[in-house]
Structure formats: structure tokens, C-alpha cells
Design a protein around this motif. Structure first.
Motif, PDB file in Angstrom:
ATOM      1  N   LYS A  10       1.314   8.960  -6.394  1.00  0.00           N
ATOM      2  CA  LYS A  10       1.635  10.385  -6.248  1.00  0.00           C
ATOM      3  C   LYS A  10       2.626  10.855  -7.306  1.00  0.00           C
ATOM      4  N   SER A  11       3.569   9.985  -7.676  1.00  0.00           N
ATOM      5  CA  SER A  11       4.585  10.409  -8.639  1.00  0.00           C
ATOM      6  C   SER A  11       4.111  10.299 -10.091  1.00  0.00           C
ATOM      7  N   THR A  12       3.088   9.489 -10.365  1.00  0.00           N
ATOM      8  CA  THR A  12       2.643   9.316 -11.752  1.00  0.00           C
ATOM      9  C   THR A  12       1.259   9.878 -12.048  1.00  0.00           C
ATOM     10  N   GLY A  13       0.433  10.022 -11.008  1.00  0.00           N
ATOM     11  CA  GLY A  13      -0.941  10.471 -11.218  1.00  0.00           C
ATOM     12  C   GLY A  13      -1.898   9.339 -11.589  1.00  0.00           C
ATOM     13  N   PHE A  14      -1.405   8.122 -11.682  1.00  0.00           N
ATOM     14  CA  PHE A  14      -2.241   6.965 -11.994  1.00  0.00           C
ATOM     15  C   PHE A  14      -2.786   6.336 -10.718  1.00  0.00           C
ATOM     16  N   ILE A  15      -3.871   5.590 -10.852  1.00  0.00           N
ATOM     17  CA  ILE A  15      -4.294   4.687  -9.793  1.00  0.00           C
ATOM     18  C   ILE A  15      -3.313   3.524  -9.856  1.00  0.00           C
ATOM     19  N   ALA A  48       0.832  -1.209   0.000  1.00  0.00           N
ATOM     20  CA  ALA A  48       0.000   0.000   0.000  1.00  0.00           C
ATOM     21  C   ALA A  48       0.865   1.257   0.000  1.00  0.00           C
ATOM     22  N   GLN A  49       1.963   1.231   0.754  1.00  0.00           N
ATOM     23  CA  GLN A  49       2.871   2.377   0.776  1.00  0.00           C
ATOM     24  C   GLN A  49       3.541   2.574  -0.578  1.00  0.00           C
ATOM     25  N   ILE A  50       3.928   1.476  -1.210  1.00  0.00           N
ATOM     26  CA  ILE A  50       4.531   1.562  -2.540  1.00  0.00           C
ATOM     27  C   ILE A  50       3.520   2.118  -3.538  1.00  0.00           C
ATOM     28  N   CYS A  51       2.278   1.639  -3.470  1.00  0.00           N
ATOM     29  CA  CYS A  51       1.223   2.134  -4.363  1.00  0.00           C
ATOM     30  C   CYS A  51       1.003   3.630  -4.171  1.00  0.00           C
ATOM     31  N   VAL A  72      -4.214  -0.691  -3.041  1.00  0.00           N
ATOM     32  CA  VAL A  72      -4.620   0.300  -4.048  1.00  0.00           C
ATOM     33  C   VAL A  72      -4.340   1.689  -3.514  1.00  0.00           C
ATOM     34  N   ALA A  73      -3.959   2.609  -4.403  1.00  0.00           N
ATOM     35  CA  ALA A  73      -3.798   4.014  -4.036  1.00  0.00           C
ATOM     36  C   ALA A  73      -4.117   4.888  -5.240  1.00  0.00           C
ATOM     37  N   GLY A  74      -4.586   6.094  -4.963  1.00  0.00           N
ATOM     38  CA  GLY A  74      -4.866   7.052  -6.027  1.00  0.00           C
ATOM     39  C   GLY A  74      -6.299   7.033  -6.511  1.00  0.00           C
ATOM     40  N   GLY A  75      -7.190   6.375  -5.799  1.00  0.00           N
ATOM     41  CA  GLY A  75      -8.597   6.251  -6.207  1.00  0.00           C
ATOM     42  C   GLY A  75      -8.921   4.806  -6.515  1.00  0.00           C
ATOM     43  N   GLY A  76     -10.204   4.522  -6.696  1.00  0.00           N
ATOM     44  CA  GLY A  76     -10.621   3.179  -7.062  1.00  0.00           C
ATOM     45  C   GLY A  76     -10.505   2.151  -5.960  1.00  0.00           C
ATOM     46  N   ARG A  77     -10.256   2.601  -4.737  1.00  0.00           N
ATOM     47  CA  ARG A  77     -10.070   1.671  -3.623  1.00  0.00           C
ATOM     48  C   ARG A  77     -11.293   0.779  -3.421  1.00  0.00           C
ATOM     49  N   ARG A  78     -12.462   1.386  -3.418  1.00  0.00           N
ATOM     50  CA  ARG A  78     -13.695   0.620  -3.188  1.00  0.00           C
ATOM     51  C   ARG A  78     -13.959  -0.364  -4.318  1.00  0.00           C
ATOM     52  N   GLU A  79     -13.635   0.036  -5.552  1.00  0.00           N
ATOM     53  CA  GLU A  79     -13.892  -0.815  -6.715  1.00  0.00           C
ATOM     54  C   GLU A  79     -12.888  -1.956  -6.857  1.00  0.00           C
TER      55      GLU A  79
END
Length: 179
Positions: free
Chosen positions: A68-73, A60-63, A85-92
Motif C-alpha cells: 500500500k505504501s509503495t504500490g509494488f507487489i 502477509a500483514q507486513i506485505c 503476497v500482497a498487491g496482486g500476483g497472489r495466485r501466481e
């Protein structure tokens, strides 16, 4: 617990055959590790064992850093489910089973990168979030999971930088699992 109505006998070496239908439904492959549990009521329960399960917080920390560095989920999977998961889409995504299409891409043991004009690979069954980059996590020759960059339509194009990032992180996680 759900009864299947299937009964099997144990052979003289202590082996029992898990029926093909159950292996297919539960995505149990030859060589997959199974953890064995027992209960006071005499139940013996087999549960798929995930080697990636012990690194969920680390993944999770790596994600989070990658997102943060790429702007991708960003997501990390084991062979069956999304474990971070990180950057959104956690629930999905979090805890959801990966699709057979993604599983097939990972089985090739090569990095998948979506090409311009091509669709991405659905990550979970709802198909809303698509993998645009997927790097398999390999440890001692075994496929453990993947590092994903995920997006929704319209799908962005990924470049050499994103490719190298997922390649590096998947290699790092593979080496981490060896120790």
C-alpha cells in the motif's frame, strides 16, 4: 506418497543417508532442518521445516502495508517458497517455489536491487513476475528467506526509499525470528 525404489540402511548411530538426487530435487541442503512424522502404518516421513512457516499471517500483514505504501507487489519467502503476497500476483506466487536465480541471489546475503536496463529476477517458475528488490532475511547468521518487491514488464526503477524499506523489514523479520 511416491515410492523412489531407493533403500538405505540405518547405521549404528541411527543415521540414514538421503540420496543426492532426492536432496537436489527437494532442495535439501546441508544443515537444513527436517521435521519427522510417523504414521500408524509404520511410515517415517521427513518434511523440510520452514522457520518462516509460523509467521505467514504476520508476513502477509507486513506485505499488505508495504504494498500500500509503495504500490509494488510485495512478497515474503522462506528459502524455498513464497509464504506471503500482497498487491496482486497472489495466485501466481503464493506457495510457489522460488527460482534458482532468486535462490542464488539470496545466497549472496546481500540486497539485490535491479539496475536500469537490467532484467529483474524471476520469482516463480512461470517467470512473469520479477523481483526488482530482494532483501535476505537473516537470523543469527542463518538465511531464512527474503522480502521482495515484485513487478511485471515494463519494470519500474526503485530508489533509495524502497531499498531502505525492504532492508528495514527484512532486518525486523530476522530479529523477530530470533525471539
Amino acid at each position: 506418497m511416491k515410492a523412489t525404489g531407493i533403500v538405505r540402511r540405518i547405521d549404528d548411530l541411527g543415521r540414514v543417508v538421503i540420496p543426492k538426487e532426492i536432496r537436489r530435487t527437494m532442495r535439501i541442503r546441508e544443515g537444513d532442518p527436517l521435521e519427522i512424522y510417523t504414521s500408524r502404518e509404520g511410515e517415517v516421513i521427513f518434511k523440510k521445516y520452514s522457520l518462516m512457516g509460523g509467521v505467514e499471517e504476520f508476513a502477509a500483514q507486513i506485505c499488505e502495508t508495504l504494498s500500500k505504501s509503495t504500490g509494488f507487489i510485495c512478497a515474503v519467502t522462506d528459502r524455498d517458497t513464497v509464504v506471503a503476497v500482497a498487491g496482486g500476483g497472489r495466485r501466481e506466487l503464493l506457495g510457489k517455489r522460488i527460482t534458482p536465480e532468486l535462490e542464488q541471489a539470496l545466497d549472496s546475503r546481500k540486497i539485490y536491487q535491479r539496475q536500469e536496463g537490467m532484467p529483474g529476477i524471476p520469482v516463480a517458475e512461470d517467470g512473469k513476475l520479477l523481483a526488482v528488490l530482494a532483501a535476505p532475511i537473516l537470523s543469527e547468521g542463518d538465511l531464512l528467506g527474503a522480502v521482495l518487491m515484485v513487478a511485471q514488464d515494463p519494470l519500474p526503477v526503485t530508489g533509495e526509499t524502497e531499498y531502505k524499506l525492504v532492508q528495514t523489514i527484512s532486518a525486523f523479520l530476522g530479529r523477530h525470528m530470533e525471539s
